[in-house]
Scaffold this active site. Sequence first.
Site, PDB file in Angstrom:
ATOM      1  CG  ASP A 289       0.583  -7.251   3.489  1.00 23.28           C
ATOM      2  OD1 ASP A 289       1.365  -8.216   3.396  1.00 23.28           O
ATOM      3  OD2 ASP A 289      -0.379  -7.251   4.282  1.00 23.28           O
TER       4      ASP A 289
HETATM    5  C1  NOJ Z   1       0.407 -10.865   4.186  1.00 24.98           C
HETATM    6  C2  NOJ Z   1       0.047 -10.366   5.552  1.00 24.98           C
HETATM    7  O1  NOJ Z   1      -0.972  -9.387   5.465  1.00 24.98           O
HETATM    8  C3  NOJ Z   1       1.229  -9.770   6.282  1.00 24.98           C
HETATM    9  O2  NOJ Z   1       0.844  -9.440   7.586  1.00 24.98           O
HETATM   10  C4  NOJ Z   1       2.382 -10.724   6.275  1.00 24.98           C
HETATM   11  O3  NOJ Z   1       3.467 -10.192   6.991  1.00 24.98           O
HETATM   12  C5  NOJ Z   1       2.770 -10.994   4.835  1.00 24.98           C
HETATM   13  N1  NOJ Z   1       1.648 -11.603   4.147  1.00 24.98           N
HETATM   14  C6  NOJ Z   1       3.991 -11.896   4.738  1.00 24.98           C
HETATM   15  O4  NOJ Z   1       3.685 -13.162   5.137  1.00 24.98           O
END
Ligand code: NOJ
Length: 749
Positions: A289
Amino acid sequence: MIKISRKAIYILMLSGCMAAGNRTFAQQDNTNKKVEALLARMTLDEKIGQLNQYNGDWEATGPVTKDVGNKIEEIKQGRVGAVLNIMGTTHTRTFQEAAMQSRLKIPLLFGQDVIHGYHISFPIPLAEASSWDMGAIERAERIAATEASASGINWTFAPMVDIARDPRWGRVMEGAGEDPYLGSLIAAARVKGFQGTGLGSTDAVMACAKHFAAYGAAIGGRDYNSVDMSPRTLWEIYLPPFKAALDAGVSTFMNSFNDLNGTPATGNSYLQRDILKGKWGFKGFVVSDWGSIGEMINHGYAKDNYQAAQEAIKAGSDMDMESRSYINNLAKLVADKKVPVSLIDDAVRRILTKKFELGLFDDPYRFINPEREKTSLNRPENVDDARDMARKSIVLLKNENQLLPLSRSLKTIALIGPLAKAEKELKGFWSLDVDKGQGIVSLMEGMQNQAGQTKFLYAKGCSITDTSRDGFADAIAAAKKADVVVMAMGEAPDMTGEAKSKSNIHLPGIQEELIKEIKATGKPVVVLLMAGRPMIFNWTADHVPAILYTWWLGSQGGNAMADVLYGDYNPSGKLPITFPRSEGQIPIYYNHYNTGRPARNDNDLFYTSAYIDLPNSPQYAFGYGLSYTTFDYKSMEIGKFNPSAKSDKIIPVSFMIQNTGKYAGEEVVQLYLSDMVSQPLRPIKELKDFRKILLQPGQIKRIAFNIKPDELSFYNDKLERIIQPGTFEVMIGSASNDIRLQKTFELTE
Ligand code: NOJ
């Protein structure tokens, strides 16, 4: 104790393989050879470049790293494998052209959070989950993929398949609610929708099952928080939707920000290597993430980025989203003999395989076609699907004296509330700002489109978080002049989503006071509630005659709400998550254990597992939702089956259902199962099957279910899947707390 039979497991595995297997062995073999040939030509730096993902700086969905130098230049040097937040054929072409100037011309992946529609905004995922309609959900993702892939995107960071039992957590809006069975079906439907006929088709985008794992169980509902969970709960409740996504052929996984029992998911070998890539045999790749590799320093799990990169690659995180830990440290880790090149090769192989499967080596611009982009976005037939999905997502919570549907011959309707004219709010969180609210139909517009001669009196009354009652007088005056009042109340769209946890989930501001004042006029009141989570609105629930929970319905929201209000669509949604009466009840979910002192009803206060100041029961239970018609359930039968727990039995269950009202309508009939005595314990009931059926007034149908061996099995303390002989209760009903029919059956040794 009986371990589940080999044959049954084989059947389950086989169905998984076939679902995932769009590609023939020959195709896969061919791809593997190409990957190996390319890998053999790559320098270590080029390999590490493939594991590196940057944000494109157009729209940020996380904390952007400052002073990062020239990304286009880095792409030309082969130091970047994927970018996110670059949309549209113009932008993606600029980046892909840079990649084509790198030594090996390895194309970039373009990732994006396409969460509920791309240009056409669909209902938020939790709303769509309320439809219990897998076909409609798959179709919604198909449309999102068709649009996104025409805009240069080849990878969506969806579906989010995290189970959530805590409505304080802002990200409940992104998932399918609290139930592992419903959540698994929805996970599979979404993956199939995004990936269509399979990678290689230009309208398929790679799906990404996220966030692996247990992110939805953040302590206190606070985003990014720790998770402390028993292994059985992990396996029974939180992992099944991930496994379902995998069986449906999902291309990628994203790990999660949380630690699980003390180990950050990003550095968690048990999750990523043992379960995902080991036991489950996942062949795709895992992306971290946003910044989660570097965040292991904040967790206190790694002392610097060097160690964080080492822990992450060892644990099976293949691609680094935006923390720069891999690009800055992996080469040194290899030189220092802390990380074997074989680990890096494994990650690169997985990523290159997907690039080959997407067809990017044949044509790196195959998703970048301005002509296709022009003709694929906002197609009218897809807008119709968005409207259909939106009306299927609405849940009728209350309808005393059949106040709804409204008659088109009403002379005057007062439309009151901060969301009555809302447009871009209807898109909810995780909406790409691509169309800036164009083409969004508000409730007011939707009703006016359909109302005939009715006159509308609008009064805002208050805003969402107001403390001022200045607007009340106008609203009361409008209500007094009207035949019926329709109130549009709720949260602001940015009160749910990432980093949007709340400790107070009551209907915000003084909105409920406004509802009280309007109700006091004596006029019939219908309240529509728009939100991304279950809210608490006890006074409204107790006193207002008609309530619709509309979530955030997307660009066709106004038309969909009007369809339901006027009865052109008979509501059929069922709650995928429990609605508490108070934050003090959270976590609250239907599939809990009984305890040694169960409270049988809400007045059972003494020496039972209960609160002295609050009933145990929720305001609205999982599976609940009304229709304009009524359904009668009768004549339940359990057919003959081989009762031995060792057999691969199918247990036939059937019953009759009749539409006893005057409207045609759909009912979601739900089958719950309870293992009456078991060691270890089982929940008081678990959803095991359901059917959504349409019945004309008076129509009667026999519905048949087949309970399969896997549905009787569960994980014991050693995490073995077992079936125990004994008594099982089958419950059939309209909601988890509205069981209409029940019967037991026995399994023998
Ligand atoms: C953080 C989020 O937790 C995740 O779900 C998302 O896909 C990414 N950022 C990218 O935007």
